[in-house]
Design a protein around this motif. Structure first.
Motif, PDB file in Angstrom:
ATOM      1  N   UNK A   1       0.843  -1.206   0.000  1.00 63.22           N
ATOM      2  CA  UNK A   1       0.000   0.000   0.000  1.00 63.22           C
ATOM      3  C   UNK A   1       0.872   1.248   0.000  1.00 63.22           C
ATOM      4  N   UNK A   2       1.915   1.253   0.843  1.00 64.36           N
ATOM      5  CA  UNK A   2       2.821   2.409   0.883  1.00 64.36           C
ATOM      6  C   UNK A   2       3.498   2.586  -0.469  1.00 64.36           C
ATOM      7  N   UNK A   3       3.895   1.505  -1.072  1.00 65.70           N
ATOM      8  CA  UNK A   3       4.555   1.552  -2.383  1.00 65.70           C
ATOM      9  C   UNK A   3       3.623   2.161  -3.440  1.00 65.70           C
ATOM     10  N   UNK A   4       2.344   1.814  -3.380  1.00 66.12           N
ATOM     11  CA  UNK A   4       1.387   2.328  -4.362  1.00 66.12           C
ATOM     12  C   UNK A   4       1.107   3.821  -4.199  1.00 66.12           C
TER      13      UNK A   4
ATOM     14  N   UNK B   1      10.627   6.844   0.332  1.00 69.48           N
ATOM     15  CA  UNK B   1       9.602   5.959   0.891  1.00 69.48           C
ATOM     16  C   UNK B   1       9.161   4.939  -0.142  1.00 69.48           C
ATOM     17  N   UNK B   2       9.059   5.350  -1.386  1.00 74.70           N
ATOM     18  CA  UNK B   2       8.636   4.460  -2.471  1.00 74.70           C
ATOM     19  C   UNK B   2       9.624   3.300  -2.629  1.00 74.70           C
TER      20      UNK B   2
ATOM     21  N   UNK C   1      10.893  -3.577   0.982  1.00 74.71           N
ATOM     22  CA  UNK C   1      10.240  -4.325   2.065  1.00 74.71           C
ATOM     23  C   UNK C   1       9.198  -5.288   1.503  1.00 74.71           C
ATOM     24  N   UNK C   2       8.441  -4.842   0.522  1.00 75.80           N
ATOM     25  CA  UNK C   2       7.429  -5.694  -0.107  1.00 75.80           C
ATOM     26  C   UNK C   2       8.066  -6.938  -0.719  1.00 75.80           C
ATOM     27  N   UNK C   3       9.150  -6.750  -1.433  1.00 73.91           N
ATOM     28  CA  UNK C   3       9.828  -7.889  -2.053  1.00 73.91           C
ATOM     29  C   UNK C   3      10.418  -8.827  -0.996  1.00 73.91           C
TER      30      UNK C   3
END
Length: 108
Positions: free
Chosen positions: A25-28, A36-37, A43-45
């Motif tokens: 969600x933060x990435x999006x 932050x992106x 972190x997602x990966x």
């Protein structure tokens, strides 16, 4: 403590409360904040690695069980892969905690 620093740390620390959902969600939503992106993407990966390994393990064991009809081989393979995947999962969990805490304690 800046908002970016907290969100970056939470992206890694979310392995405890919302693995791969929070960083995704933060990435999006952080296209305008490059740091932050990128942190959320990383972190997602990292959060996806245990999920993908677990799914692959279940697929390999299932296919082996269906094709060989050898319960001993399937059981041994399952036990070995579960230990290996469990170890990788634990390492990834600790590594994510380390990265999140590291962000929180570093001074800008």
């Amino acid at each position: 403590m800046s908002q970016n620093k907290i969100v970056n740390a939470l992206s890694y620390l979310s392995i405890v409360f919302a693995p791969f959902i929070f960083p995704f969600i933060v990435w999006l939503v952080t296209n305008s904040h490059q740091e932050m992106h990128e942190t959320a993407k990383h972190a997602f990966l990292l959060h996806l690695i245990p999920v993908v390994l677990t799914i692959l393990t279940l697929m390999i064991v299932g296919i082996t069980g269906l094709t060989t009809k050898n319960s001993r081989l399937t059981g041994l393979m399952f036990a070995a892969l579960i230990v290996l995947v469990g170890l990788v999962d634990l390492i990834m969990f600790v590594y994510n905690l380390y990265l999140g805490i590291k962000i929180l304690i570093t001074e800008d």
